[in-house]
Write a protein that holds these residues in place. Sequence first.
Motif, PDB file in Angstrom:
ATOM      1  N   ASP A   1       0.835  -1.211   0.000  1.00  0.00           N
ATOM      2  CA  ASP A   1       0.000   0.000   0.000  1.00  0.00           C
ATOM      3  C   ASP A   1       0.862   1.250   0.000  1.00  0.00           C
ATOM      4  O   ASP A   1       0.608   2.199  -0.732  1.00  0.00           O
ATOM      5  CB  ASP A   1      -0.885   0.028   1.247  1.00  0.00           C
ATOM      6  CG  ASP A   1      -2.195  -0.690   1.010  1.00  0.00           C
ATOM      7  OD1 ASP A   1      -2.415  -1.116  -0.141  1.00  0.00           O
ATOM      8  OD2 ASP A   1      -2.970  -0.824   1.955  1.00  0.00           O
ATOM      9  N   TRP A   2       1.888   1.210   0.843  1.00  0.00           N
ATOM     10  CA  TRP A   2       2.760   2.371   0.916  1.00  0.00           C
ATOM     11  C   TRP A   2       3.471   2.597  -0.418  1.00  0.00           C
ATOM     12  O   TRP A   2       3.549   3.715  -0.919  1.00  0.00           O
ATOM     13  CB  TRP A   2       3.789   2.173   2.025  1.00  0.00           C
ATOM     14  CG  TRP A   2       4.983   3.049   1.855  1.00  0.00           C
ATOM     15  CD1 TRP A   2       5.064   4.377   2.115  1.00  0.00           C
ATOM     16  CD2 TRP A   2       6.245   2.669   1.301  1.00  0.00           C
ATOM     17  NE1 TRP A   2       6.295   4.850   1.768  1.00  0.00           N
ATOM     18  CE2 TRP A   2       7.036   3.822   1.274  1.00  0.00           C
ATOM     19  CE3 TRP A   2       6.783   1.462   0.838  1.00  0.00           C
ATOM     20  CZ2 TRP A   2       8.345   3.809   0.797  1.00  0.00           C
ATOM     21  CZ3 TRP A   2       8.079   1.455   0.367  1.00  0.00           C
ATOM     22  CH2 TRP A   2       8.846   2.613   0.351  1.00  0.00           C
TER      23      TRP A   2
ATOM     24  N   ARG B   1       2.487   1.766  -3.336  1.00  0.00           N
ATOM     25  CA  ARG B   1       1.560   2.270  -4.340  1.00  0.00           C
ATOM     26  C   ARG B   1       1.391   3.788  -4.197  1.00  0.00           C
ATOM     27  O   ARG B   1       1.426   4.530  -5.165  1.00  0.00           O
ATOM     28  CB  ARG B   1       0.198   1.590  -4.193  1.00  0.00           C
ATOM     29  CG  ARG B   1      -0.767   1.973  -5.291  1.00  0.00           C
ATOM     30  CD  ARG B   1      -2.106   1.336  -5.064  1.00  0.00           C
ATOM     31  NE  ARG B   1      -2.590   1.623  -3.728  1.00  0.00           N
ATOM     32  CZ  ARG B   1      -3.417   0.837  -3.052  1.00  0.00           C
ATOM     33  NH1 ARG B   1      -3.823  -0.282  -3.566  1.00  0.00           N
ATOM     34  NH2 ARG B   1      -3.825   1.175  -1.841  1.00  0.00           N
ATOM     35  N   ASP B   2       1.227   4.233  -2.943  1.00  0.00           N
ATOM     36  CA  ASP B   2       1.061   5.671  -2.729  1.00  0.00           C
ATOM     37  C   ASP B   2       2.338   6.435  -3.039  1.00  0.00           C
ATOM     38  O   ASP B   2       2.299   7.519  -3.603  1.00  0.00           O
ATOM     39  CB  ASP B   2       0.642   5.953  -1.287  1.00  0.00           C
ATOM     40  CG  ASP B   2      -0.762   5.443  -1.023  1.00  0.00           C
ATOM     41  OD1 ASP B   2      -1.432   5.049  -2.003  1.00  0.00           O
ATOM     42  OD2 ASP B   2      -1.172   5.426   0.139  1.00  0.00           O
TER      43      ASP B   2
ATOM     44  N   ASN C   1       2.815   6.881  -6.690  1.00  0.00           N
ATOM     45  CA  ASN C   1       1.755   7.583  -7.411  1.00  0.00           C
ATOM     46  C   ASN C   1       2.014   9.082  -7.359  1.00  0.00           C
ATOM     47  O   ASN C   1       1.900   9.700  -6.309  1.00  0.00           O
ATOM     48  CB  ASN C   1       0.413   7.263  -6.761  1.00  0.00           C
ATOM     49  CG  ASN C   1      -0.729   7.856  -7.536  1.00  0.00           C
ATOM     50  OD1 ASN C   1      -0.523   8.649  -8.446  1.00  0.00           O
ATOM     51  ND2 ASN C   1      -1.935   7.489  -7.177  1.00  0.00           N
TER      52      ASN C   1
ATOM     53  N   LEU D   1      -0.503  11.537  -5.602  1.00  0.00           N
ATOM     54  CA  LEU D   1      -0.693  11.599  -4.159  1.00  0.00           C
ATOM     55  C   LEU D   1       0.480  12.238  -3.447  1.00  0.00           C
ATOM     56  O   LEU D   1       0.469  12.398  -2.248  1.00  0.00           O
ATOM     57  CB  LEU D   1      -0.913  10.191  -3.594  1.00  0.00           C
ATOM     58  CG  LEU D   1      -2.263   9.569  -3.930  1.00  0.00           C
ATOM     59  CD1 LEU D   1      -2.333   8.156  -3.406  1.00  0.00           C
ATOM     60  CD2 LEU D   1      -3.385  10.391  -3.352  1.00  0.00           C
TER      61      LEU D   1
END
Lengths: 329, 346, 324
Positions: free
Chosen positions: A318-319, A321-322, A325, A328
């Motif tokens: 998750d981290w 991915r952020d 990105n 974000l």
Amino acid sequence: MWLIRACASIQARHMGMADMKSPAPAPSTLQRMRDSDIWYSFKQSPITIAAAVVTVTFFLCALLAPWLAPHDPFDLVSMDIMDSFLAPAWSIDGDPRFLLGTDDQGRDVLSAIMHGSRVSLFIGFASVLLALLLGVGLGLWSGFVGGRLDAFIMRVAEIQLSFPTILIALLVNGVLRGALQIEQQVHLAYVVLILSIGISGWVQYARTVRGSTMVERNKEYVQAARVIGIHPWLIMLRHILPNVTGPVLVIATIHLAVAIISEATLSFLGVGVPPTEPSLGTLIRIGNDFLFSGEWWITIFPGAALAILVLAVNLLGDWLRDALNPKLR
Amino acid sequence: MAKQSPTADPILQVQNLSRVFDVSPPWLNRVIEGQPRQLLKAVDGIDFSVKSGETFSLVGESGCGKSTVARLVVGLYGPSTGQIIFEGDDIGGLSRREMAPIRRRIQMIFQDPYASLNPRWRVKDIIAEPIRAFHLAHGGAAITARVTELLEQVKLTADDGQKYPHEFSGGQRQRISIARALASEPDFLVCDEPTSALDVSVQAQILNLMKNLQRELGLTYLFISHNLAVVYYISDRLAVMYLGRLVEVGPARDIFKNPQHPYTRMLLDTIPDLEMSGRERLPVAGEVPNPINPPSGCSFHPRCPFANARCRSEAPQPRMVGSTAIACHGVEENRIIEAAPVANGR
Amino acid sequence: MALLEVDQLRVEFLTRNGTLTAVDDVSLKIEEGEVLGVVGESGAGKSMTGNAIIGLLEPPGRIAGGEIRLDGQRIDNLPYEKMRKIRGAEIGAIFQDPLTSLNPLYSVGQQLVETIRTHSDVGLAAARSRALELLNEVGIPAASQRIDHFPHQFSGGMRQRVVIALALSANPRLIIADEPTTALDVSIQAQIIALLKRLCRDHGTAVMLVTHDMGVIAETADRVAVMYAGRIAEIGPVADVIKHAKHPYTDGLMGSIPVVGQQTERLAQIEGAMPRLTAIPDGCAFNPRCPKAFDKCRQTRPDPIASGAGEVACWLIEQEAHHG
């Protein structure tokens, strides 16, 4: 591990090159990594650091299990049936030799978990690698060529997506087992697991890579390569592939968690690795039989280990991915 | 403009060139919704020739097909009909292998300096790619030397080769793009709006650089742009394009001094007046129609103040008037009312 | 008192590598009904100045100093809700890309009616007839039918006309137009410029026109501010600045624009590129590229000095004043 080693070797190569050629060396790879946004966002997130610590601990324990584990759960000689069903060390019936207790055959649960994580992580990594190679390859090909080939590959992917992953894995598993001799099956248990989990997971990679490939393929740097007359296969490999791998890394991390769960599920259902070489899933299944007779530790501790490992890997994904990105940031 | 006088023989000849794109909805939608096939004629039967050593410009608004022509010439698209003749050989629709020797001689500079360089490659590898592909230098040292030479040719330094594209500004990236195009030692450069993404002061640097390189290396440019002032500065000859067709082709100076086609006049009238002379201008009417359903006859007729029944029904063919070829019934019939010339060479 | 007064505006960006100053001590005034052009290359801080005035700075950007006054009333420190009311009612905005300024899910009529009713207390029917009037005014053919069309059914030029109608819908006294013609074709660009000019004349609306295109400025503006690296290099009546540029940067910029009808073998060029915000040189930000720079330029930053009808931030002007 491999990441650190790879970085170190890249750095070594880079420094060597810098020494020979350019008088003013560009910042080294390690330096650039330390300055990067990713490292910054990593440092800013305590949860991510915790998840990374947990994951690395699991990896080390799994990798070094033969040396770190207090007992050898596969060594029948060292096992004593008198030690069976011992409770964790801190309870009244506990034995200080067995921190997390023992199972029905007197195996140390802690050692079994360490060895089990080894099996789980190995199958997880191998099947992620298989899915990744399959998915990235097909996605790249499909997105670059387009037309009928693209339509065909994507329809196959959609059909596969309409079935639950575990069902596909069971199907592949069943077909492979049917095709193999009984005596081969024991040796090939790993291969069958990796194939079934890998094949059930390629679609996500393929779809993501195809999407980014279709964007990259129309960019001017690809046209420039075509004007030079570079072979389409080389354009795919050298120009497009490096530019579509960012999201793949994220999917792979999250998929690792899914693959570990899938392996556990298959083993739990009895179609996974044999009980003689238990994975986390097999341990949970073995323990499950004793859950209601009061020997809770045999299943709860492997279960907790699996949950913590998967949670940590998921948090890392998750981290990542952020962090990757740009929207974000 | 005392440039090396271009030699008379054309290096590139384009004859009756067309390119049709299939923009139909997917097959299933066509069957279920009963939609017809939709074809877009991006380039519709154009002829022009470029002389060795000159700068030939294609001007027009977005969607007129000028970038398609650029991509046809470098072989990124194959022509639907017509010929692209490079030094006597038809190169339209050659296979990748057959095209290889010609590719080395025709290279391209792209519009977007942020998309035209692979972000994962070092600049030295970007520039070395054509050198390796065409085997123009052998061995690491020879390639490095050639890359350095090219970097210096576009006013960058050898150290810049170690960096990645994101470390450069737009103008510097366009220099890298030019260095890559020059790496294969081409004769002919197709420049697709090379300065339209740049700031004016950087645009001037790139235009000056391109002019210098042309003089030093004897390059021929096919220059695509929508900016008339830039075209005026760089071109020897130019072609004005509207909806896939050429409406006026001739020496740049003559066209700017005495535009004949009503569309050329309209375009020249849109140039902002930096001299602030307070010149009154004809109001510009209408917008470019949808190229999927172009108007009948002369495609400019819905916006043309001089259009009549013939313009609406019959497509005009180019005719020579003095030094320029003009596709306009009005010019042929002499019914275009003389308007004040736009640029008198003040 | 001018309609808009910007006094020593400073916009900063907080990044992990420190604070970047995107707009540095910018002061300008716009009179009622006046068109002020703000011109500069990408990264000069011109859009940031516009965004600061309409209160649309995106974090991590923030106003770090100075004042913005509309009609003598400070608007730079207003709470969000109050600023939202001023935006639209008093200050309209037109952006570069007309497609992203319109909501694709509502017809242009609905969007116009909604904007009109947010800022004035009128009924639905009245708002709709006002919307129709606006569409006619910005030159949309067959407006009574097209009012119910959706943004994607309009061409780029027509969409920009709709955006202008939206900006005008509450009769603002000031319009901030940020690159309104950049995304459009040359022939459409000319139409939009003519439209903006006409509307401002008819309504007496003041316009701050932010653009990189000197041609658009020459066609439209009354006065022009030339920005470089976050500061105003030169500000003054448009004819003075374009024809007799006093700042070496403006001079170089004008020389680098090719002009139709002018025989030029080589364009004048300013060497180098505008510095990044992380590396603005000491003294005058332009000094490393300036052909006329001397010691003082490299040490001390020049403030705008009155010169003729405008102001120029250049030590050469001060020198001339001393010697002349």
